[in-house]
Design a protein around this motif. Sequence first.
Motif, PDB file in Angstrom:
ATOM      1  N   PRO A  98     -14.617 -95.301  11.577  1.00 49.39           N
ATOM      2  CA  PRO A  98     -13.652 -95.008  10.505  1.00 49.39           C
ATOM      3  C   PRO A  98     -13.156 -96.261   9.793  1.00 49.39           C
ATOM      4  O   PRO A  98     -13.067 -96.292   8.563  1.00 49.39           O
ATOM      5  CB  PRO A  98     -12.513 -94.298  11.249  1.00 49.39           C
ATOM      6  CG  PRO A  98     -13.147 -93.716  12.465  1.00 49.39           C
ATOM      7  CD  PRO A  98     -14.193 -94.705  12.867  1.00 49.39           C
ATOM      8  N   GLU A  99     -12.863 -97.317  10.570  1.00 45.36           N
ATOM      9  CA  GLU A  99     -12.377 -98.558   9.969  1.00 45.36           C
ATOM     10  C   GLU A  99     -13.471 -99.230   9.142  1.00 45.36           C
ATOM     11  O   GLU A  99     -13.218 -99.708   8.021  1.00 45.36           O
ATOM     12  CB  GLU A  99     -11.890 -99.509  11.063  1.00 45.36           C
ATOM     13  CG  GLU A  99     -11.315-100.808  10.537  1.00 45.36           C
ATOM     14  CD  GLU A  99     -10.902-101.756  11.655  1.00 45.36           C
ATOM     15  OE1 GLU A  99     -10.551-102.915  11.339  1.00 45.36           O
ATOM     16  OE2 GLU A  99     -10.942-101.346  12.836  1.00 45.36           O
ATOM     17  N   ASP A 147     -13.476 -88.538  13.536  1.00 43.42           N
ATOM     18  CA  ASP A 147     -12.075 -88.954  13.378  1.00 43.42           C
ATOM     19  C   ASP A 147     -11.759 -89.181  11.903  1.00 43.42           C
ATOM     20  O   ASP A 147     -11.459 -90.304  11.465  1.00 43.42           O
ATOM     21  CB  ASP A 147     -11.803 -90.219  14.195  1.00 43.42           C
ATOM     22  CG  ASP A 147     -11.986 -89.990  15.677  1.00 43.42           C
ATOM     23  OD1 ASP A 147     -11.831 -88.833  16.105  1.00 43.42           O
ATOM     24  OD2 ASP A 147     -12.291 -90.953  16.396  1.00 43.42           O
ATOM     25  N   LYS A 148     -11.805 -88.109  11.137  1.00 46.57           N
ATOM     26  CA  LYS A 148     -11.550 -88.231   9.692  1.00 46.57           C
ATOM     27  C   LYS A 148     -10.095 -88.605   9.413  1.00 46.57           C
ATOM     28  O   LYS A 148      -9.803 -89.248   8.405  1.00 46.57           O
ATOM     29  CB  LYS A 148     -11.916 -86.920   8.978  1.00 46.57           C
ATOM     30  CG  LYS A 148     -13.417 -86.640   8.931  1.00 46.57           C
ATOM     31  CD  LYS A 148     -13.711 -85.365   8.162  1.00 46.57           C
ATOM     32  CE  LYS A 148     -15.198 -85.171   7.936  1.00 46.57           C
ATOM     33  NZ  LYS A 148     -15.979 -85.004   9.146  1.00 46.57           N
ATOM     34  N   ASP A 149      -9.196 -88.193  10.287  1.00 47.53           N
ATOM     35  CA  ASP A 149      -7.793 -88.555  10.079  1.00 47.53           C
ATOM     36  C   ASP A 149      -7.579 -90.059  10.225  1.00 47.53           C
ATOM     37  O   ASP A 149      -6.776 -90.661   9.500  1.00 47.53           O
ATOM     38  CB  ASP A 149      -6.895 -87.794  11.056  1.00 47.53           C
ATOM     39  CG  ASP A 149      -7.271 -88.041  12.519  1.00 47.53           C
ATOM     40  OD1 ASP A 149      -8.431 -88.424  12.790  1.00 47.53           O
ATOM     41  OD2 ASP A 149      -6.412 -87.851  13.394  1.00 47.53           O
ATOM     42  N   LEU A 150      -8.307 -90.693  11.159  1.00 48.31           N
ATOM     43  CA  LEU A 150      -8.199 -92.142  11.331  1.00 48.31           C
ATOM     44  C   LEU A 150      -8.769 -92.854  10.110  1.00 48.31           C
ATOM     45  O   LEU A 150      -8.196 -93.842   9.621  1.00 48.31           O
ATOM     46  CB  LEU A 150      -8.948 -92.574  12.597  1.00 48.31           C
ATOM     47  CG  LEU A 150      -8.879 -94.054  12.975  1.00 48.31           C
ATOM     48  CD1 LEU A 150      -7.441 -94.506  13.123  1.00 48.31           C
ATOM     49  CD2 LEU A 150      -9.664 -94.315  14.251  1.00 48.31           C
ATOM     50  N   TYR A 151      -9.889 -92.346   9.604  1.00 48.13           N
ATOM     51  CA  TYR A 151     -10.454 -92.910   8.373  1.00 48.13           C
ATOM     52  C   TYR A 151      -9.452 -92.797   7.220  1.00 48.13           C
ATOM     53  O   TYR A 151      -9.281 -93.740   6.436  1.00 48.13           O
ATOM     54  CB  TYR A 151     -11.745 -92.189   8.000  1.00 48.13           C
ATOM     55  CG  TYR A 151     -12.183 -92.443   6.581  1.00 48.13           C
ATOM     56  CD1 TYR A 151     -12.891 -93.590   6.248  1.00 48.13           C
ATOM     57  CD2 TYR A 151     -11.849 -91.551   5.555  1.00 48.13           C
ATOM     58  CE1 TYR A 151     -13.262 -93.852   4.938  1.00 48.13           C
ATOM     59  CE2 TYR A 151     -12.220 -91.804   4.249  1.00 48.13           C
ATOM     60  CZ  TYR A 151     -12.923 -92.946   3.943  1.00 48.13           C
ATOM     61  OH  TYR A 151     -13.280 -93.202   2.648  1.00 48.13           O
ATOM     62  N   GLN A 152      -8.786 -91.659   7.117  1.00 48.75           N
ATOM     63  CA  GLN A 152      -7.825 -91.444   6.036  1.00 48.75           C
ATOM     64  C   GLN A 152      -6.712 -92.494   6.086  1.00 48.75           C
ATOM     65  O   GLN A 152      -6.280 -93.018   5.063  1.00 48.75           O
ATOM     66  CB  GLN A 152      -7.232 -90.041   6.125  1.00 48.75           C
ATOM     67  CG  GLN A 152      -6.262 -89.704   5.013  1.00 48.75           C
ATOM     68  CD  GLN A 152      -5.354 -88.551   5.372  1.00 48.75           C
ATOM     69  OE1 GLN A 152      -4.897 -88.452   6.514  1.00 48.75           O
ATOM     70  NE2 GLN A 152      -5.083 -87.678   4.419  1.00 48.75           N
ATOM     71  N   ARG A 153      -6.256 -92.789   7.297  1.00 50.86           N
ATOM     72  CA  ARG A 153      -5.196 -93.786   7.464  1.00 50.86           C
ATOM     73  C   ARG A 153      -5.648 -95.165   6.985  1.00 50.86           C
ATOM     74  O   ARG A 153      -4.940 -95.853   6.254  1.00 50.86           O
ATOM     75  CB  ARG A 153      -4.780 -93.856   8.931  1.00 50.86           C
ATOM     76  CG  ARG A 153      -3.824 -92.770   9.355  1.00 50.86           C
ATOM     77  CD  ARG A 153      -2.416 -93.154   8.953  1.00 50.86           C
ATOM     78  NE  ARG A 153      -1.456 -92.153   9.408  1.00 50.86           N
ATOM     79  CZ  ARG A 153      -0.152 -92.317   9.343  1.00 50.86           C
ATOM     80  NH1 ARG A 153       0.348 -93.428   8.837  1.00 50.86           N
ATOM     81  NH2 ARG A 153       0.668 -91.380   9.757  1.00 50.86           N
ATOM     82  N   SER A 159     -12.060 -80.210  11.779  1.00 51.83           N
ATOM     83  CA  SER A 159     -12.208 -80.718  10.417  1.00 51.83           C
ATOM     84  C   SER A 159     -11.496 -82.057  10.230  1.00 51.83           C
ATOM     85  O   SER A 159     -11.829 -82.816   9.322  1.00 51.83           O
ATOM     86  CB  SER A 159     -11.653 -79.700   9.409  1.00 51.83           C
ATOM     87  OG  SER A 159     -10.269 -79.473   9.644  1.00 51.83           O
ATOM     88  N   ARG A 160     -10.528 -82.371  11.106  1.00 54.23           N
ATOM     89  CA  ARG A 160      -9.779 -83.628  11.015  1.00 54.23           C
ATOM     90  C   ARG A 160     -10.186 -84.619  12.104  1.00 54.23           C
ATOM     91  O   ARG A 160     -10.375 -85.795  11.834  1.00 54.23           O
ATOM     92  CB  ARG A 160      -8.275 -83.361  11.131  1.00 54.23           C
ATOM     93  CG  ARG A 160      -7.706 -82.581   9.959  1.00 54.23           C
ATOM     94  CD  ARG A 160      -6.242 -82.274  10.184  1.00 54.23           C
ATOM     95  NE  ARG A 160      -5.450 -83.480  10.317  1.00 54.23           N
ATOM     96  CZ  ARG A 160      -4.896 -84.115   9.285  1.00 54.23           C
ATOM     97  NH1 ARG A 160      -5.056 -83.651   8.073  1.00 54.23           N
ATOM     98  NH2 ARG A 160      -4.183 -85.202   9.476  1.00 54.23           N
ATOM     99  N   PHE A 161     -10.328 -84.133  13.338  1.00 60.91           N
ATOM    100  CA  PHE A 161     -10.714 -84.982  14.460  1.00 60.91           C
ATOM    101  C   PHE A 161     -11.109 -84.081  15.627  1.00 60.91           C
ATOM    102  O   PHE A 161     -10.834 -82.878  15.624  1.00 60.91           O
ATOM    103  CB  PHE A 161      -9.564 -85.909  14.871  1.00 60.91           C
ATOM    104  CG  PHE A 161      -8.340 -85.193  15.379  1.00 60.91           C
ATOM    105  CD1 PHE A 161      -8.130 -85.026  16.740  1.00 60.91           C
ATOM    106  CD2 PHE A 161      -7.400 -84.667  14.502  1.00 60.91           C
ATOM    107  CE1 PHE A 161      -7.009 -84.359  17.218  1.00 60.91           C
ATOM    108  CE2 PHE A 161      -6.276 -84.004  14.962  1.00 60.91           C
ATOM    109  CZ  PHE A 161      -6.083 -83.844  16.320  1.00 60.91           C
TER     110      PHE A 161
END
Length: 675
Positions: free
Chosen positions: A324-325, A363-369, A639-641
């Motif tokens: 994600p990072e 981990d799409k939520d981590l990518y979003q952050r 869908s988020r993680f």
Amino acid sequence: MFSRKHVETLLQTVLHDDDILAAYHKYWQQYSQGAIYVNQLFGYLNTAYIKKRKLSDADLIYGEINFDTNEQELEIYDLFLHIWKRHMITPLQGQLTTLISQEIMKDRNGGAVNQAVLHGVLDSFVSIEAYKKREPVQFYRSIFEDRFLQETGEYYRQVASQLRSEHNCSEYMEKVIQKIRHENMRSRKFLHPSSYEKVSEEIQNKLVDDHIQLFHAACEEMLHLDRRKDLSNMYSLLKPIQNGLNYLIDKVENAIKRTGLEAVQNLKGKNIPCTFVKSMLEFPKKYSELIRIVFNNDLKFIQALDKACVYAINVKIKGECKSPELLAKYYDNILRQSPKEISEMELDEKLDNGITVFRYLEDKDLYQRFYSRFLAKRLIYNLSTSMDAEESMINKLKQACGYEFTNKLHQMFTDMSISRDLKKKFENFCRKKKFDIGLGFSILVLQAGAWPIRQSGFPTFAIPRELEKSVQMFETFYNNIFCGRKLIWVHYSCMAVVQFNYLKKLYTVTMGTYHTAILLLFNNTDSLTFQELKETSELPEKDLKKELQVLVKSRILLTEGEINAYSEFILNRNYSNKKLRFNINVMQKITAKEVEHTNRAVDNDRKMYLEATIVRIMKARKCTRHILLVNEVIKQSKSRFTPNVNLIKKCIEVLIDRNFIERSLSKPDEYNYVA
């Protein structure tokens, strides 16, 4: 009576003929044609008498009546066929089936066979009971097919044994494909269509299924050496076998996983994020082509490719997934201003490449952050290559994950637009008040909930006299427009453009607010001690040391030895730089501390998300078992993680303690919703 005697006479003629099959076929054609003529002659009898006494087709097919054939109840044509069956085929059936098997074996060995005769004889076994609505091929199956399938299986069992002793796996597959192809053609030349699939299945069982370990032992080496012809042969042979492809699919998936894992582990160089995305796009290409050419785009192999890509992109190295990072940094590199300009088409292609990798992220939520943090830096410091590209990227994310995923990102753009309007209104306000700020002043007013900006924990300091007027004036302006809103000044994210007028050359330097506050103290003196700087700037000692280290390292200030409470700092009047415009430590990149803070924030968000999901599910179901609740939470969170089961259990315990749900008294693994 006449028909029966005629058939008995023909039987004797056939028995005394040297070629029984040819004689049988000849007389069958004559007899069946004659039966048609006689049937037409007695058409009125069929209509007026026989058909009225016959059961309907529906009764015969779907009824429960067991109807035994009766000569007096058959139509004339069907009666003639029944007589042929009883008085010709039944006495000859042993000889006929033996001769047919011999002829087919002769054809297998390359001998000449009369196809018309052989096919005609077998067809007569079916035609003889064509009038039966239930299982019209039962007679054909009983006197020929069952025996033929058994003989075929035994024959190909011996063939397989011989081929295995003489050939390796690759050659064996080639021979087997030829045998199967020839036998299938033979079936269509001689047999009834109802036998095609059975014969093919029998051959598959004896040549492939019984020797499937041979294929399993060889498939890994074939994959490693990329022997596509052999893999294609193996695929065509294993596909008809029930679950025959499972082992090959697993090996293909493992091979892709290994390649992907190597690509992730071997990331090195200066631009690792771009290398990461490039590697994650390139390694599946080889196997995508393999699946298309060798495995005919089989859905199961495509699914195996997707699973392997998900594994490679989300693999955890030393307990941490960096994807994600890295993907967020990849987009930051693309969307950030660069001396090398790229075309819109190339930019759009790069954005799409990242989205391809993004779809595999768990981990799409981590990518979003991470993405929101990088976006915030670009917007605050005006580093975006173009706003159109930024909005295009947000739209691509919205298409992939929905509006909720990009809601805060959209709000960031809205805040930037509102801030531009506020800046104009502030300038008009200052003109009306006839107030001169004395410097260029630009402000961004950002919503706390939409921006990933720390609102507390940063060092406090005394705002320089030169900036104090502008800050106070803006607060007055803002409070006049908005009632009840509170402004929190995030000085650690601010920057200033300062001119060095004390040197031979005029330098324009972009630096942070803290650096500016320190340097402005040297307007009236060339030398200040650490204690003087601390008292005047009111920065904490630890933060002051950090800011001074940057200024000393850049040679703007000079000091002797390590910085401590007794250090003295002198303004470097001999300072020189090749660039007339440059930056000093402007916070444009994500620091290690911010990465750590991002991970902690994501963990907290996940706990709240899981708790909300559990409550939502329990509110809808009122009562559910533990395993069903956990599975549903995982399903809704994917869908988020991908949530950890232990984390779900902890969230359930928290909700029990907070009286949102309770354990059932009758069943310990069941929960009830507390209204």
